[in-house]
Design a protein around this motif. Structure first.
Motif, PDB file in Angstrom:
ATOM      1  N   ILE A 346      37.120  -0.071 -16.515  1.00  0.00           N
ATOM      2  CA  ILE A 346      36.762   1.261 -17.008  1.00  0.00           C
ATOM      3  C   ILE A 346      37.348   2.290 -16.059  1.00  0.00           C
ATOM      4  CG2 ILE A 346      34.839   2.810 -17.527  1.00  0.00           C
ATOM      5  CD1 ILE A 346      33.181   0.258 -18.052  1.00  0.00           C
ATOM      6  N   ASN A 347      38.129   3.197 -16.589  1.00  0.00           N
ATOM      7  CA  ASN A 347      38.810   4.180 -15.745  1.00  0.00           C
ATOM      8  C   ASN A 347      38.732   5.551 -16.402  1.00  0.00           C
ATOM      9  OD1 ASN A 347      40.321   5.217 -13.624  1.00  0.00           O
ATOM     10  ND2 ASN A 347      41.909   3.643 -13.781  1.00  0.00           N
ATOM     11  N   SER A 348      39.084   6.555 -15.642  1.00  0.00           N
ATOM     12  CA  SER A 348      39.139   7.906 -16.204  1.00  0.00           C
ATOM     13  C   SER A 348      40.438   8.077 -16.986  1.00  0.00           C
ATOM     14  CB  SER A 348      39.056   8.956 -15.093  1.00  0.00           C
ATOM     15  OG  SER A 348      40.097   8.773 -14.150  1.00  0.00           O
ATOM     16  N   ASP A 349      40.357   8.819 -18.084  1.00  0.00           N
ATOM     17  CA  ASP A 349      41.512   9.070 -18.949  1.00  0.00           C
ATOM     18  C   ASP A 349      41.626  10.575 -19.161  1.00  0.00           C
ATOM     19  OD1 ASP A 349      43.437   9.268 -20.872  1.00  0.00           O
ATOM     20  OD2 ASP A 349      42.485   7.913 -22.306  1.00  0.00           O
ATOM     21  N   PRO A 350      42.651  11.199 -18.619  1.00  0.00           N
ATOM     22  CA  PRO A 350      42.774  12.661 -18.742  1.00  0.00           C
ATOM     23  C   PRO A 350      42.927  13.146 -20.180  1.00  0.00           C
ATOM     24  CG  PRO A 350      44.794  11.691 -17.850  1.00  0.00           C
ATOM     25  CD  PRO A 350      43.760  10.611 -17.869  1.00  0.00           C
ATOM     26  N   PHE A 351      43.295  12.246 -21.082  1.00  0.00           N
ATOM     27  CA  PHE A 351      43.485  12.635 -22.484  1.00  0.00           C
ATOM     28  C   PHE A 351      42.250  12.332 -23.340  1.00  0.00           C
ATOM     29  CE2 PHE A 351      47.685  11.522 -20.748  1.00  0.00           C
ATOM     30  CZ  PHE A 351      48.323  12.745 -20.900  1.00  0.00           C
ATOM     31  N   ASN A 352      41.199  11.832 -22.694  1.00  0.00           N
ATOM     32  CA  ASN A 352      39.960  11.524 -23.414  1.00  0.00           C
ATOM     33  C   ASN A 352      38.800  12.181 -22.676  1.00  0.00           C
ATOM     34  OD1 ASN A 352      37.780  10.479 -24.778  1.00  0.00           O
ATOM     35  ND2 ASN A 352      38.207   8.333 -24.289  1.00  0.00           N
ATOM     36  N   HIS A 353      38.259  13.253 -23.242  1.00  0.00           N
ATOM     37  CA  HIS A 353      37.207  14.006 -22.562  1.00  0.00           C
ATOM     38  C   HIS A 353      35.889  13.256 -22.529  1.00  0.00           C
ATOM     39  CE1 HIS A 353      36.426  15.013 -26.802  1.00  0.00           C
ATOM     40  NE2 HIS A 353      35.195  15.300 -26.426  1.00  0.00           N
ATOM     41  N   LYS A 354      35.795  12.148 -23.255  1.00  0.00           N
ATOM     42  CA  LYS A 354      34.569  11.337 -23.229  1.00  0.00           C
ATOM     43  C   LYS A 354      34.732  10.060 -22.410  1.00  0.00           C
ATOM     44  CE  LYS A 354      32.438  12.966 -27.503  1.00  0.00           C
ATOM     45  NZ  LYS A 354      31.803  12.573 -28.774  1.00  0.00           N
ATOM     46  N   SER A 355      35.750  10.036 -21.547  1.00  0.00           N
ATOM     47  CA  SER A 355      35.936   8.891 -20.660  1.00  0.00           C
ATOM     48  C   SER A 355      35.251   9.180 -19.324  1.00  0.00           C
ATOM     49  CB  SER A 355      37.427   8.623 -20.438  1.00  0.00           C
ATOM     50  OG  SER A 355      38.015   9.651 -19.659  1.00  0.00           O
ATOM     51  N   LEU A 356      35.316   8.223 -18.408  1.00  0.00           N
ATOM     52  CA  LEU A 356      34.744   8.372 -17.076  1.00  0.00           C
ATOM     53  C   LEU A 356      35.360   9.594 -16.395  1.00  0.00           C
ATOM     54  CD1 LEU A 356      32.851   6.818 -15.051  1.00  0.00           C
ATOM     55  CD2 LEU A 356      34.940   5.748 -14.165  1.00  0.00           C
ATOM     56  N   SER A 357      34.517  10.415 -15.756  1.00  0.00           N
ATOM     57  CA  SER A 357      34.997  11.700 -15.223  1.00  0.00           C
ATOM     58  C   SER A 357      35.836  11.543 -13.970  1.00  0.00           C
ATOM     59  CB  SER A 357      33.807  12.614 -14.925  1.00  0.00           C
ATOM     60  OG  SER A 357      32.983  12.048 -13.924  1.00  0.00           O
ATOM     61  N   ASN A 358      35.663  10.437 -13.220  1.00  0.00           N
ATOM     62  CA  ASN A 358      36.424  10.240 -11.989  1.00  0.00           C
ATOM     63  C   ASN A 358      36.521   8.743 -11.716  1.00  0.00           C
ATOM     64  OD1 ASN A 358      36.821  10.051  -8.881  1.00  0.00           O
ATOM     65  ND2 ASN A 358      37.148  12.217  -9.313  1.00  0.00           N
ATOM     66  N   LYS A 359      37.676   8.290 -11.247  1.00  0.00           N
ATOM     67  CA  LYS A 359      37.888   6.856 -11.043  1.00  0.00           C
ATOM     68  C   LYS A 359      37.197   6.319  -9.796  1.00  0.00           C
ATOM     69  CE  LYS A 359      42.264   7.257  -8.495  1.00  0.00           C
ATOM     70  NZ  LYS A 359      43.680   6.875  -8.486  1.00  0.00           N
ATOM     71  N   LEU A 360      36.745   7.218  -8.902  1.00  0.00           N
ATOM     72  CA  LEU A 360      36.072   6.784  -7.686  1.00  0.00           C
ATOM     73  C   LEU A 360      34.575   6.675  -7.945  1.00  0.00           C
ATOM     74  CD1 LEU A 360      37.956   8.976  -5.060  1.00  0.00           C
ATOM     75  CD2 LEU A 360      38.423   6.614  -5.716  1.00  0.00           C
TER      76      LEU A 360
END
Length: 577
Positions: A346-360
């Motif tokens: 599970i990672n952040s996706d800049p093109f998906n506003h409903k993805s994880l907000s930060n990879k850390l």
């Protein structure tokens, strides 16, 4: 009438096709991991897992020992003293602590104590067979039974060097095959009987090589495995499976099933789910049930990176932990581990506003609904709805939280989270109203505004780990707190570099530090007594990374200097190396 009959037949056929399609689609695809580099050669011929868990890989150019990360390679001898007698490996057999390696020219011995391979030390009569191509090996009653590619079977006594030769009676076979006398498998049935499987013969003998029963096969057998209770599975050059049973009276019963017509079955294995994996020549991999019912057919697909890497499967292996190893011709190794792909990345996706907000990601907890609250380093708090695979964000950016850095999370109440933050103390977050309040050094008892860990103990007390500001215990029932003072047994100074906290099965608290070892806190009538463990007594390193207790109540402590096991009887740790 004819139309009605045709309609019914077509409808039935359509039902069968739809049912089969639905069944096929319901099977989750198997994802294979590929190993292409590091081996001595890309075509594995034989696979074996030894008693220590090493995977041995015989190839057309050398022997490989795999430890899960790297390959150690044993090549052909250049001095006839150490190394393989021939580079082409055709058999691997674990013989006690050592390995016996059959090659296209001679038998070899891997000596584990010396970690070397040498040509097998035949003596006396055995010297006459030292250059044979040994395709199968077994040790029975202290003697070596050696199956060859074209000269039948030899029984060899290592003490005397005496050999006994067993030849096959294939005069009545009208077959032109240079491997007509090849011995594929030698299997002890019990203390007095042995099963010998050759290209066209299934033979039961006693230990003196006297035939008790024999059946001649119609098809060319090219693979075989042992099952339970003197049952066996054989694969033929025409793509048939032969299920074999040998009774206590040496009666041989067999039945045949067509699996891969026209494509030989080169390899067989049984997994821990009691399914048969069937490797073919140029027709991929089949999986069948123990009742020999079809389950699935796997083939190489260039557009599917996790498919098997080739369709000619030369060897198969099921390890003790259930990992299936596949050796496709000229395509390295593949393995399927049921546990390997259980984790979804599970990672952040800049093109998906409903993805994880930060990879850390710093921390996470699971709620009663099976969803997750996730603390990030720069993206605030996330709520992951697993059913819809969407993330709700709470952060400074949308003014739904007072911080972007959540270091730790504690579920204090059903609808309340405590968030340990970087420089903002504790954020008390209501999961229903989404409102929050901040506890910091100015409006509360906190010693620091950086909170790196929480723990709620069995009595409902909340332990708070302050960043370089010690440990505090908060009692929600009385709305009171205590500061826990930890002093070093080495020099008496107060220790504030706290990093980990853990409560064991007895209710004792264990506190790990960044550079001052480990503390045990034992409560007695409302007061805590401490015991300090460091490199000065029994701990391997003073930097404690993690603390855990297993199902047998043994405490384990991971440090920068390795793993430590706690011995409660003498109140000390033993380093595990």
């Amino acid at each position: 009438m004819l139309f009605n009959t045709l309609s019914k037949n077509l409808a039935f056929l359509l039902f069968i096709l739809i049912s089969f399609s639905a069944y096929s689609q319901s099977l989750e695809p198997l994802k294979f991991h590929h190993i292409q580099d590091g081996m001595s050669q890309s075509s594995a011929t034989k696979l074996l897992e030894d008693r220590y868990g090493f995977i041995w890989v015989g190839t057309r150019n050398g022997l490989n020992k795999y430890d899960g990360k790297d390959f150690e390679i044993f090549r052909k001898s250049t001095d006839n003293k150490t190394g393989l007698s021939h580079e082409y490996v055709v058999e691997l057999y674990e013989d006690g602590e050592n390995l016996l390696i059959g090659t296209n020219e001679g038998l070899n011995l891997y000596d584990r104590s010396l970690n070397i391979v040498t040509p097998f030390p035949f003596i006396n009569e055995g010297l006459h067979i030292k250059d044979r191509s040994f395709q199968s090996v077994a040790r029975i009653n202290g003697e070596l039974w050696l199956g060859t590619e074209s000269a039948g079977l030899y029984k060899y006594n290592e003490n005397t060097g005496k050999i006994s030769h067993f030849t096959l009676d294939n005069d009545k076979l009208e077959v032109v095959n240079p491997r007509i006398n090849k011995i594929h498998k030698i299997i002890p049935l019990d203390a007095n009987r042995v099963l010998i499987i050759s290209s066209y013969n299934i033979i039961v003998t006693n230990n003196n090589l006297e035939i008790l029963n024999e059946v001649q096969a119609i098809e060319n057998i090219i693979s075989a495995i042992s099952l339970e209770d003197n049952n066996f599975l054989l694969g033929t050059n025409n793509g048939s499976l032969i299920r074999l049973n040998v009774s206590l009276t040496s009666k041989i019963e067999k039945d045949k099933k067509q699996v891969s017509p026209g494509f030989g079955i080169r390899s067989l294995a049984k997994n821990l789910d009691n399914e048969f994996w069937i490797g073919t020549e140029n027709n991929g991999l089949y999986i069948y049930s123990t009742e020999l019912e079809f389950i699935r057919h796997l083939e190489y697909h260039v557009s599917k990176p996790n498919s098997i890497s080739g369709n000619s499967i030369w060897s198969l292996l099921c390890t003790r932990n259930g990992t299936m190893w596949v050796a496709p011709y000229k395509s390295g190794l593949n393995f399927y581990d049921p546990e390997y792909f259980k984790f979804k990345h599970i990672n952040s996706d800049p093109f998906n506003h409903k993805s994880l907000s930060n990879k850390l990601v710093n921390c996470f907890i699971e709620d009663a609904n099976g969803n997750f609250w996730i603390g990030t380093d720069g993206g605030g708090l996330n709520y992951w709805n697993r059913a819809f695979d969407t993330f709700e964000h709470y952060a400074l950016k949308n003014k739904t939280l007072n911080t972007n850095v959540v270091l730790s999370i504690l579920q204090n109440k059903e609808d309340e989270l405590w968030l340990g933050t970087w420089t903002n103390g504790i954020t008390v977050f209501n999961t229903k109203t989404k409102k929050f309040k901040e506890l910091n050094t100015e409006n509360s008892f906190l010693n620091s505004n950086i909170i790196i860990d929480f723990l709620k103990d069995k009595k409902g007390h909340i332990w708070i780990i302050n960043y370089f500001a010690g440990v505090q215990v908060y009692d929600p029932n009385t709305n009171s707190h205590k500061n826990v003072i930890l002093n070093s047994d080495v020099d008496g100074v107060e220790i504030n570099s706290i990093y980990q906290i853990f409560e064991d099965h007895l209710g004792q608290m264990w506190i790990g530090t960044l550079n001052s070892g480990l503390f045990k806190l034992t409560e007695n009538n409302g007061t805590w007594t401490t015991t300090h463990y460091s490199t000065h007594n029994s701990l391997s390193n003073n930097f404690v990374n993690t603390i855990i207790q297993d199902s047998e109540s043994t405490l384990w402590v991971g440090t920068q200097g390795g793993l430590n096991k706690y011995n409660a009887e003498n109140d000390s740790f033993k380093a595990i190396t």
